[in-house]
Motif scaffolding. Structure first.
Motif, mmCIF file in Angstrom:
data_model
loop_
_atom_site.group_PDB
_atom_site.id
_atom_site.type_symbol
_atom_site.label_atom_id
_atom_site.label_comp_id
_atom_site.label_asym_id
_atom_site.label_seq_id
_atom_site.Cartn_x
_atom_site.Cartn_y
_atom_site.Cartn_z
ATOM 1 N N GLY A 104 -16.035 10.528 -11.802
ATOM 2 C CA GLY A 104 -15.115 10.523 -10.667
ATOM 3 C C GLY A 104 -15.843 10.746 -9.357
ATOM 4 O O GLY A 104 -15.577 10.073 -8.358
ATOM 5 N N ILE A 105 -16.798 11.679 -9.377
ATOM 6 C CA ILE A 105 -17.543 11.975 -8.153
ATOM 7 C C ILE A 105 -18.330 10.750 -7.718
ATOM 8 O O ILE A 105 -18.373 10.402 -6.540
ATOM 9 C CB ILE A 105 -18.487 13.172 -8.370
ATOM 10 N N VAL B 53 -2.971 3.307 -11.788
ATOM 11 C CA VAL B 53 -2.290 2.936 -10.540
ATOM 12 C C VAL B 53 -3.316 2.659 -9.440
ATOM 13 O O VAL B 53 -3.103 1.787 -8.588
ATOM 14 C CB VAL B 53 -1.321 4.051 -10.085
ATOM 15 N N HIS B 54 -4.424 3.400 -9.474
ATOM 16 C CA HIS B 54 -5.463 3.161 -8.463
ATOM 17 C C HIS B 54 -6.008 1.748 -8.536
ATOM 18 O O HIS B 54 -6.531 1.234 -7.556
ATOM 19 C CB HIS B 54 -6.602 4.163 -8.644
ATOM 20 N N VAL C 110 -2.325 7.890 -13.722
ATOM 21 C CA VAL C 110 -2.968 8.141 -12.427
ATOM 22 C C VAL C 110 -4.112 7.168 -12.195
ATOM 23 O O VAL C 110 -4.212 6.536 -11.146
ATOM 24 C CB VAL C 110 -3.502 9.587 -12.352
ATOM 25 N N TYR C 111 -4.974 7.037 -13.198
ATOM 26 C CA TYR C 111 -6.137 6.157 -13.039
ATOM 27 C C TYR C 111 -5.725 4.700 -12.855
ATOM 28 O O TYR C 111 -6.222 4.006 -11.981
ATOM 29 C CB TYR C 111 -7.050 6.283 -14.259
ATOM 30 N N TYR D 231 -12.746 16.684 -7.990
ATOM 31 C CA TYR D 231 -13.675 16.533 -9.113
ATOM 32 C C TYR D 231 -14.802 17.556 -9.058
ATOM 33 O O TYR D 231 -15.255 18.030 -10.096
ATOM 34 C CB TYR D 231 -14.237 15.111 -9.151
ATOM 35 N N ALA E 71 -16.771 4.970 -2.887
ATOM 36 C CA ALA E 71 -15.606 4.527 -2.128
ATOM 37 C C ALA E 71 -15.643 5.083 -0.712
ATOM 38 O O ALA E 71 -15.349 4.379 0.257
ATOM 39 C CB ALA E 71 -14.323 4.951 -2.838
ATOM 40 N N ALA F 251 -10.694 9.882 -0.076
ATOM 41 C CA ALA F 251 -11.910 9.956 -0.900
ATOM 42 C C ALA F 251 -12.413 11.387 -0.951
ATOM 43 O O ALA F 251 -12.783 11.891 -2.016
ATOM 44 C CB ALA F 251 -12.977 9.026 -0.343
ATOM 45 N N ASN G 66 -4.378 -0.825 -8.529
ATOM 46 C CA ASN G 66 -3.611 -1.688 -7.619
ATOM 47 C C ASN G 66 -4.262 -1.809 -6.250
ATOM 48 O O ASN G 66 -4.084 -2.806 -5.545
ATOM 49 C CB ASN G 66 -2.194 -1.138 -7.447
ATOM 50 N N TYR G 67 -5.001 -0.757 -5.882
ATOM 51 C CA TYR G 67 -5.678 -0.788 -4.579
ATOM 52 C C TYR G 67 -6.589 -2.002 -4.469
ATOM 53 O O TYR G 67 -6.673 -2.647 -3.420
ATOM 54 C CB TYR G 67 -6.562 0.458 -4.421
ATOM 55 N N TYR H 203 -12.879 2.662 -11.033
ATOM 56 C CA TYR H 203 -12.223 3.936 -11.317
ATOM 57 C C TYR H 203 -11.108 3.753 -12.341
ATOM 58 O O TYR H 203 -11.026 4.466 -13.334
ATOM 59 C CB TYR H 203 -11.677 4.506 -10.011
ATOM 60 N N ASN I 158 -10.377 13.571 -3.276
ATOM 61 C CA ASN I 158 -10.714 13.330 -4.674
ATOM 62 C C ASN I 158 -12.061 13.941 -5.019
ATOM 63 O O ASN I 158 -12.232 14.492 -6.104
ATOM 64 C CB ASN I 158 -10.716 11.831 -4.973
ATOM 65 N N LEU I 159 -13.014 13.854 -4.074
ATOM 66 C CA LEU I 159 -14.328 14.445 -4.327
ATOM 67 C C LEU I 159 -14.204 15.950 -4.512
ATOM 68 O O LEU I 159 -14.790 16.518 -5.435
ATOM 69 C CB LEU I 159 -15.285 14.123 -3.179
ATOM 70 N N LEU J 147 0.829 -1.207 0.000
ATOM 71 C CA LEU J 147 0.000 0.000 0.000
ATOM 72 C C LEU J 147 0.862 1.255 0.000
ATOM 73 O O LEU J 147 0.570 2.223 -0.694
ATOM 74 C CB LEU J 147 -0.903 0.024 1.227
ATOM 75 N N ILE K 24 2.125 1.747 -3.409
ATOM 76 C CA ILE K 24 1.060 2.216 -4.305
ATOM 77 C C ILE K 24 0.805 3.706 -4.086
ATOM 78 O O ILE K 24 0.712 4.488 -5.041
ATOM 79 C CB ILE K 24 -0.248 1.430 -4.070
ATOM 80 N N ARG L 119 3.415 5.788 -5.575
ATOM 81 C CA ARG L 119 3.313 5.759 -7.032
ATOM 82 C C ARG L 119 2.202 6.686 -7.500
ATOM 83 O O ARG L 119 2.365 7.423 -8.476
ATOM 84 C CB ARG L 119 3.049 4.321 -7.472
ATOM 85 N N ILE L 120 1.068 6.664 -6.803
ATOM 86 C CA ILE L 120 -0.041 7.553 -7.163
ATOM 87 C C ILE L 120 0.414 8.995 -7.061
ATOM 88 O O ILE L 120 0.145 9.814 -7.945
ATOM 89 C CB ILE L 120 -1.269 7.312 -6.262
ATOM 90 N N GLU M 45 2.580 9.823 -10.061
ATOM 91 C CA GLU M 45 1.816 9.982 -11.299
ATOM 92 C C GLU M 45 1.044 11.297 -11.288
ATOM 93 O O GLU M 45 0.974 11.987 -12.300
ATOM 94 C CB GLU M 45 0.842 8.812 -11.499
ATOM 95 N N GLU M 46 0.469 11.631 -10.133
ATOM 96 C CA GLU M 46 -0.291 12.891 -10.053
ATOM 97 C C GLU M 46 0.629 14.070 -10.283
ATOM 98 O O GLU M 46 0.261 15.052 -10.909
ATOM 99 C CB GLU M 46 -1.007 13.005 -8.707
ATOM 100 N N TRP N 111 -15.881 8.018 -6.232
ATOM 101 C CA TRP N 111 -15.293 8.354 -4.938
ATOM 102 C C TRP N 111 -16.343 8.507 -3.851
ATOM 103 O O TRP N 111 -16.066 8.287 -2.666
ATOM 104 C CB TRP N 111 -14.407 9.597 -5.048
#
Lengths: 458, 438
Positions: free
Chosen positions: B424-425, B242-243, B239-240, A430, B431, A423, B245-246, B274, A426-427, A273, A276, A279-280, A283-284, B428
């Motif tokens: 996306g909204i 890699v997620h 970015v998308y 977006y 999630a 979460a 992997n979760y 996602y 991210n919300l 984890l 990961i 890595r995220i 990438e971001e 997440w």
């Protein structure tokens, strides 16, 4: 049930002059009959009996100062604690109104001497506890001091889960030793470290902890020099190595085998984890870097256009806003998810260590028992020693079990809140982007309608 | 004597009222007024490219090759009262035939901004997208691009009337021969000639010079944009994905957790969703990129019209210059004075004069040439003016089309971004709910 958690007033003042928080000697008026060490249960249950037994007074002092249950060096009898009392005390401890120790770590400062350069952090403590002479303390500590504290705590409580310290150096990544980012990350971790100790029902009363929080620099160094001699510390290591050979695994209670299996898997997963999450982040970051260039091209284009210029500028502005939102999202990751996962990577190592130490203590007992089986003649001498070792094992097991339950609850809590935070990050991201593009779209369709209307007119 | 003037088109630029697209018909076809929007082929005929098929065959040098053939379907649009659908005609064409058609149109209608073809090879590719011509996604996008090309030509007021274009859509065999028989290749201007003209022309129409700069800028900015967009797409993909992997880790972790297990497991599922969602998102974006690419290639078509103008103008200037020098020579011979230094003049001075008869003959020849030259110059001027008028009319038409299309493309980009954000909204939010149950 509140009754179980409350200590009758007279006992409270005697056991811990400060009043407040639970201590080890929480008498349980209803001892669990089947609990390990049940023979000692009545001792605890009868609060008055504890007071009247003079030869127990040393232990009382020990309890008020240093709540270690198993002194590795000494053969002194330790006060066993029934598991249920410890659990009650744990619940008691978590009620926030009863918190009486507040610690902050801040204000990193650089110190340059002829030999070295190092950073000290300001540690401010506010407390209402009686055993503290004052209600407020301010001291400066360096990383070495934290390391010292951690090792003292491990020494005193080999089967308790001592919170993780930030690492000495970060090998991965390009964070320099004294970069602002590094120092700030470290400061936050040190702050968490001390607060976790303060929240721990046992560790919070550790004497070295108190000295760490209150002593002036010179006092601390002189205190550091005392303590078990090098020789005895070496002896401890030898013994530890010796018993590790035998492992104490064969008589290990089922519960601890389960814990071991759990920790092995947990450790694996948490490490993955952690990777990961990094890595995220990476990438971001790369996405952010490309986005920075994307918006301005539209602005450049708008300079050679007339009719379309406004739309192009609008798109450029949207992309730039989304770019900023991405930056915020990244910051959220690095402030929350990454540090927490890292801590639990460290925790998994700590927990494996704690389980091993428990096994070692068990191993000592097992080896003595095996030895007894071969030497029937010295039975009496051995049986006393074995009795003490059995106590030691029981205390270690109980301490570990209680701390384990506490750790698991905290871990669950931490993970839940951290991932909810991810979460939410991210919300927000977006939602912000959505609002930006929707307002652009609205402006465009208004224009289109205006154009259409003007075309229709004869 | 005045020197002949090479008229610049500026003085004529105010003349308006011409029917768009008129005034420069190809010689082989009867002069027809340009079609109005209602009459153009696109309204009378439904044109689609419905299929793409991989074929193998032998090429010109008898080597085996693989290529893709596209099925063009056409159907006459019946008026509503008839109610019945006309039968569908269809034929297969490959990319090289489209290229031939376009070359023919560019040479035959140099004053028209001819719609471009979709790219021959995949360009501006981000790494997950295939650069292979045979890749089904590429073939699909090319099918759409070729269909778009046909529709553009069919809705162009001038181009839609072209017979060769009509045959391309309706006559499978013998079309290639028909095109070659027009001899259009002979009319094509050499690139070298055009380059020469670009550097040497003295008085091109200012509007065309501006247009040339605009098309250069457009080309440069769109290619830059497409390059960066490809990089952004690449990163977004990362970015998308890699997620994703979760999902696996959460699932494995949930196996050892009693209370947290369910929350972890279901959250992991949403992370998988996602990660998977990016594929559709980026595929849609490719269509947006294709819309921009069309205008990248349109910029080249604009440049071609400018080049033609420069060539014609240069031709005109050369003809005028030639005429001027001939007139001068004539004058010198007639009056015996040498205005400008010329080797001929010097040698004749040094080595003896010509006889009066010789001089008379020369003057006569020159006067004939001057006469011819003046007629040519007049017609060239006329040609030039007509070209500018009709070209500029098409350019105005193109500008309007471009502004409309680009605005729409940008709006569709915004719509795509909005859809991505909404997805996306949703993910997440789900999630977050799962995490709360941990």
């Amino acid at each position: 049930m509140e009754a179980e958690g409350r200590v009758p007033a007279p006992l409270l003042t005697l056991l811990s002059p400060g009043g407040g928080g639970g201590t080890e000697a929480d008498p349980d008026p209803h001892p669990a009959a089947g609990a390990p060490g049940a023979a000692r249960g009545p001792l605890l249950a009868a609060a008055a009996e504890v007071l009247s037994l003079d030869d127990e007074e040393d232990d009382l002092e020990v309890f008020s100062k240093d709540t270690s249950l198993a002194e590795v060096n000494s053969f002194s009898p330790s006060m066993p604690i029934s598991p249920s009392s410890m659990i009650n005390q744990y619940k008691f401890e978590d009620e926030p109104e009863l918190r009486d120790l507040f610690i902050t770590v801040d204000d990193p400062e650089s110190h340059i001497t002829a030999i070295e350069t190092f950073i000290t952090y300001r540690v401010v403590t506010k407390t209402s506890r009686g055993e503290f002479d004052s209600s407020e303390y301010e001291v400066r500590r360096r990383y070495q001091d934290f390391l010292w504290l951690k090792s003292k705590l491990e020494e005193a409580h080999p089967t308790l889960i001592i919170p993780p310290l930030p690492e000495k150096f970060i090998m991965k990544g390009m964070v320099e030793r004294f970069s602002d980012e590094f120092i700030e990350t470290r400061r936050k971790a040190l702050h968490k470290f001390l607060n976790r100790i303060a929240d721990h029902p046992t560790l919070t009363f550790n004497e070295d902890f108190k000295i760490f929080l209150t002593a002036q620099a010179w006092e601390l160094s002189s205190h550091k020099k005392q303590g078990p001699s090098l020789l005895s510390r070496m002896g401890q290591t030898v013994r530890a190595v010796a018993s590790s050979v035998r492992g104490g695994v064969k008589n290990r209670p089922e519960m601890f085998t389960e814990m071991n299996d759990y920790m092995e898997t947990f450790s694996q997963k948490i490490n993955v984890l952690d990777k990961i999450a990094h890595r995220i982040f990476k990438e971001e970051k790369e996405y952010f870097n490309e986005m920075k260039e994307y918006g301005p091209i539209h602005t450049l284009w708008s300079a050679s256009e007339e009719d379309v210029a406004d739309s192009l500028k609008g798109v450029a502005s949207c992309i730039d806003k989304c770019c900023k939102a991405t930056e915020k999202r990244m910051a959220g990751l690095s402030e929350n998810l990454l540090p927490i996962l890292h801590e639990y990577v460290l925790y998994s190592e700590i927990l494996m260590g704690v389980l091993k130490r428990r096994d070692q203590i068990q191993g000592e007992l097992d080896s003595k028992v095996d030895a007894l089986a071969n030497k029937k003649t010295e039975k009496d001498l051995f049986s006393e020693e074995i009795g003490k070792l059995e106590d030691k094992v029981e205390c270690a097991n109980n301490a570990l079990k209680a701390d384990w339950d506490r750790w698991k609850q905290n871990m669950q809590c931490d993970m839940r809140s951290t991932f909810i935070n991810v979460a939410e990050n991210n919300l927000h991201y977006y939602e912000e982007c959505l609002a930006t593009w929707e307002s652009f779209l609205a402006s465009q369709t208004v224009d289109l309608h205006v154009e259409e209307d003007s075309e229709d007119r004869p | 004597m005045e020197s002949a003037e090479a008229e610049t088109s500026d003085s004529r630029s105010e003349e308006d009222g011409a029917v768009p697209g008129s005034g420069f018909p190809p010689p082989e076809q009867p002069v027809a007024a340009a079609a109005t929007m209602e009459d153009c082929l696109a309204k009378k005929m439904e044109i689609t490219i419905s299929e793409a098929e991989k074929r193998t065959g032998r090429n010109a040098v008898n080597m085996q090759e693989t290529y893709t053939a596209y099925l063009i379907e056409t159907r006459a649009v019946e008026s509503q009262s008839e109610g019945q659908c006309a039968p569908v005609d269809s034929l297969w064409r490959r990319y090289s035939e489209f290229e031939l058609l376009r070359n023919y149109l560019s040479v035959t209608y140099p004053h028209i901004v001819v719609p471009p073809l979709p790219e021959k090879r995949a360009d501006f590719v981000w790494h997950k997208l295939s650069a292979d011509n045979m890749d089904p996604d590429f073939v699909e996008r090319r099918r759409i691009g070729l269909e778009n090309f046909l529709l553009r030509v069919a809705s162009h007021p001038v181009l839609c009337q072209d017979k060769i274009f009509y045959s391309f859509l309706t006559q499978e065999s013998g079309w290639k021969e028909m095109v070659n028989e027009t001899g259009f290749q002979l009319k094509a201007d050499s690139r070298l000639k055009a380059l020469n003209a670009t550097f040497r022309v003295k008085n091109p129409d200012k509007r065309f010079t501006e247009l040339k700069h605009y098309s250069d800028e457009l080309q440069s900015v769109i290619s830059h944009l497409l390059r960066v967009r490809a990089r952004v797409a690449d990163r977004l993909y990362g970015v998308y994905k890699v997620h994703g992997n979760y999902g696996r880790v959460f699932s494995e972790w949930s196996a050892i957790e009693k209370e947290m297990g369910d929350g972890l497991q279901s959250a992991g599922h949403h992370m998988d969703v996602y990660a998977a969602s990016i594929d559709d998102i980026l595929e849609e974006e490719e269509h947006y990129a294709d819309q921009l690419k069309e205008y990248l290639f349109y910029a080249e078509a604009l440049r071609a019209v400018c080049r033609k103008h420069e060539l014609m103008q240069y031709d005109l200037e050369m003809a005028a210059q030639d005429l001027t020098s001939k007139k001068q020579q004539c004058e010198e011979l007639a009056t015996g004075t040498v205005r400008t230094f010329s080797l001929k003049g010097m040698t004749s001075k040094l080595f003896g004069q010509e006889t009066p008869e010789q001089r008379e003959a020369k003057i006569k020849v020159l006067e004939e040439q001057i006469q011819e030259g003046e007629e040519q110059l007049k017609s060239k001027n006329l040609e030039g003016r007509d070209f500018v008028k009709s070209a500029w009319a098409d350019i105005e038409r193109f500008k309007e089309q471009k502004n409309h299309d680009l605005k729409e493309a940008l709006i569709s980009y915004a719509v795509m971004q909005i859809s991505m954000c909404k997805k996306g909204i949703q993910v997440w939010t789900n999630a977050k709910e799962c995490f709360s149950k941990m």
